[in-house]
Design an enzyme around this catalytic site. Structure first.
Site, short mmCIF file in Angstrom:
data_model
loop_
_atom_site.label_atom_id
_atom_site.label_comp_id
_atom_site.label_asym_id
_atom_site.label_seq_id
_atom_site.Cartn_x
_atom_site.Cartn_y
_atom_site.Cartn_z
N ARG A 96 0.84 -1.21 0.00
CA ARG A 96 0.00 0.00 0.00
C ARG A 96 0.88 1.26 0.00
NH1 ARG A 96 -4.70 1.68 4.40
NH2 ARG A 96 -4.94 3.83 3.71
N ASN A 138 -10.56 -4.04 -0.94
CA ASN A 138 -10.43 -2.90 -1.87
C ASN A 138 -9.52 -3.22 -3.06
OD1 ASN A 138 -12.00 -0.74 -0.99
ND2 ASN A 138 -10.65 -0.41 0.76
N CYS A 176 -19.01 -1.68 1.53
CA CYS A 176 -18.11 -0.61 1.93
C CYS A 176 -18.74 0.10 3.12
CB CYS A 176 -17.96 0.37 0.77
SG CYS A 176 -16.88 1.76 1.15
N HIS A 203 -16.65 4.24 -3.89
CA HIS A 203 -15.76 5.39 -3.70
C HIS A 203 -15.94 6.44 -4.79
CE1 HIS A 203 -12.86 3.19 -0.70
NE2 HIS A 203 -14.10 3.31 -0.27
N TYR A 263 -14.42 10.59 -1.29
CA TYR A 263 -13.39 10.36 -2.30
C TYR A 263 -13.50 11.27 -3.52
CZ TYR A 263 -11.87 6.21 0.22
OH TYR A 263 -11.37 5.35 1.17
C1 G6P Z 1 -12.45 4.16 4.10
C2 G6P Z 1 -12.91 3.27 3.01
C3 G6P Z 1 -12.40 1.88 3.13
C4 G6P Z 1 -10.92 1.90 3.40
C5 G6P Z 1 -10.58 2.73 4.60
C6 G6P Z 1 -9.08 2.89 4.77
O1 G6P Z 1 -13.27 4.10 5.14
O2 G6P Z 1 -14.29 3.29 2.85
O3 G6P Z 1 -12.67 1.21 1.94
O4 G6P Z 1 -10.46 0.58 3.61
O5 G6P Z 1 -11.13 3.97 4.53
O6 G6P Z 1 -8.80 3.29 6.06
P1 G6P Z 1 -7.33 3.29 6.63
O7 G6P Z 1 -7.46 3.58 8.07
O8 G6P Z 1 -6.75 1.94 6.32
O9 G6P Z 1 -6.60 4.36 5.87
#
Ligand code: G6P
Length: 438
Positions: free
Chosen positions: A97, A151, A172, A202, A255
């Site tokens: 990531r 995701n 989601c 998103h 987003y």
């Molecule tokens: C949002 C999205 C999720 C994603 C998350 C990431 O809520 O809807 O799809 O996984 O954020 O969060 P993080 O704490 O991993 O950055």
């Protein structure tokens, strides 16, 4: 599907998010008696799986819920005879990531977990693994529902709909997050808020908002202008311009800032990279703290710190969906499903994120009461075409589809930029992309 002994398999069960899910199962045990919960993970996640698993067992015991929680590194054993398989995997872990976020940034582009070139790389790594999981489900639990949280959820769900051959619904936490934000603004319980959402994961717009039976769609746009808090924990909280919102005619999702405020978001990205690093690096620290807490044998509930994560409250979504399928509830939830004409300006066979009635047969999308205006339709069609190409690239290792996908993506936009970032992403992800090495 009423049976006495429900089995749920969670693939990626060692995730720091799992206590969310366990809390949800505990809270809804009367309606959804999960007798067997199997948390499965890969060898690299073994230690986390053990820590999370032990916390889960303590949580169930404290709540007095007779849920048998098993831990395994054998995915097939977890899937065998499951009623629900939930996927929450991260192929390449947080290091991958971090690269998804950094590499596009190096090219002057948005570097984000699910959106733009970063989300594209995540899709290439993830789709083949999810299709392997589908193969196991077809063989070992052909009647199971695959609930996909992984995701980029829309692209991954579309790959399953097209190539997986299993019953699936994509999920989601953003829709429930939006409802909670509206509920907070009006000081009402979340059950009093109904929203109509349309688009793709998103990239969905809230086109109608009803609070306590009253349509407040227009009024909420006025309130939303410049307001803070209309975002997720992982997305900078930049306020929306009043005139922009009125002319758009709907509430954008968190987003959408990457598209509608690209320059400001790039500026934020530069700032954050210089100070805190990538979101993946921030999340690594949060996770380390969480796992320290999880290790405490006295901890027997989900710790509040978990709410620092963007995916907070996803248990609501997962458990609500399973409960409605199990109890044939026929309530309305926002999910990722086959379009089949619901958004007429998109192909039938793609995945869309819309409201649907949930019953024992799954999700039945509702007709939109507010058609998407051209300003929404146009962006949606382009990003959906990017997603269709990305699915083809991910499934077949098709470089040409990948290049076209990134070229048309509004956050990349030129053939030269697409080629440069694509080649870097393919090189950095080589170990996870066997489909491109044939
Ligand atoms: C949002 C999205 C999720 C994603 C998350 C990431 O809520 O809807 O799809 O996984 O954020 O969060 P993080 O704490 O991993 O950055």
């Amino acid at each position: 599907m009423r049976k006495r002994e429900l089995k749920v398999a969670v693939i990626g069960g060692g995730s720091s998010y799992t206590p969310e899910l366990v809390e949800g199962f505990i809270r809804h045990y009367d309606e959804l008696p999960v007798k067997q919960l199997v948390l499965a993970d890969i060898e690299a996640g073994q230690e986390k799986l053990r820590i999370v698993g032990e916390l889960a067992r303590r949580m169930a015991e404290k709540a007095g819920v007779p849920m048998d929680i098993q831990l395994t590194l054998d995915r097939r054993e977890a899937i065998k005879d499951a009623d629900f398989v939930s996927t929450q995997i991260r192929v390449g872990l947080l290091d991958a990531r971090a690269r998804d976020e950094r590499i596009p940034a190096k090219h002057g582009l948005i570097g984000q977990e699910t959106t733009g070139a970063g989300g594209f790389a995540k899709a290439l790594r993830t789709v083949p693994v999810i299709l392997d999981i589908c193969r196991d489900i077809r063989e070992l639990a052909p009647n199971a529902w695959l609930l996909n949280f992984t995701n980029p959820a829309g692209i991954v769900t579309e790959a399953v709909l097209k190539y997986g051959g299993v019953k699936t619904i994509g999920l989601c936490n953003l829709p429930i997050g939006t409802r909670m934000q509206v509920a907070g603004a009006y000081g009402v319980d979340v059950d009093k808020v109904y929203i109509e959402m349309a688009g793709i994961n998103h990239l969905n717009w809230t086109t109608r908002i009803i609070v306590d039976g009253e349509d407040v769609s227009q009024a909420f746009l006025t309130r939303a202008a410049g307001a803070s808090g209309l975002t997720m924990k992982n997305i900078p909280d930049l306020g929306w311009d009043a005139e922009f919102l009125q002319s758009l005619g709907a509430l954008p999702c968190a987003y959408h800032r990457y598209y509608y405020m690209r320059e400001e978001m790039l500026e934020k990205q530069r700032e954050e990279l210089d100070t805190k690093g990538t979101r993946a690096e921030v999340v690594k620290k949060v996770e380390a703290e969480l796992f320290e807490l999880y290790k405490d044998p006295e901890l027997k509930v989900k710790p509040a710190q978990l709410e620092q994560r963007g995916g907070a409250y996803y248990s609501e979504v997962a458990v609500n969906l399973m409960t409605s399928i199990y109890n044939n509830k026929k309530d309305i939830q926002t999910v990722n499903v086959l379009n089949n004409g619901i958004i007429p300006s998109l192909p039938d066979e793609v995945c869309v994120e819309v409201n649907a009635v949930i019953d024992a047969d799954g999700a039945h999308p509702l007709q939109l009461t507010t058609p998407l205006r051209p300003q929404m339709r146009g962006l949606l069609q382009v990003v959906k075409a990017y997603e269709e190409l990305t699915v083809e690239a991910a499934v077949h290792g098709d470089y040409h589809a990948a290049l076209q996908a990134l070229t048309i993506h509004p956050l990349v936009g030129t053939a030269a930029a697409a080629k440069a970032v694509l080649d870097d992403l393919l090189a950095a992800n080589r170990a996870y992309l066997p489909q491109f090495q044939a």
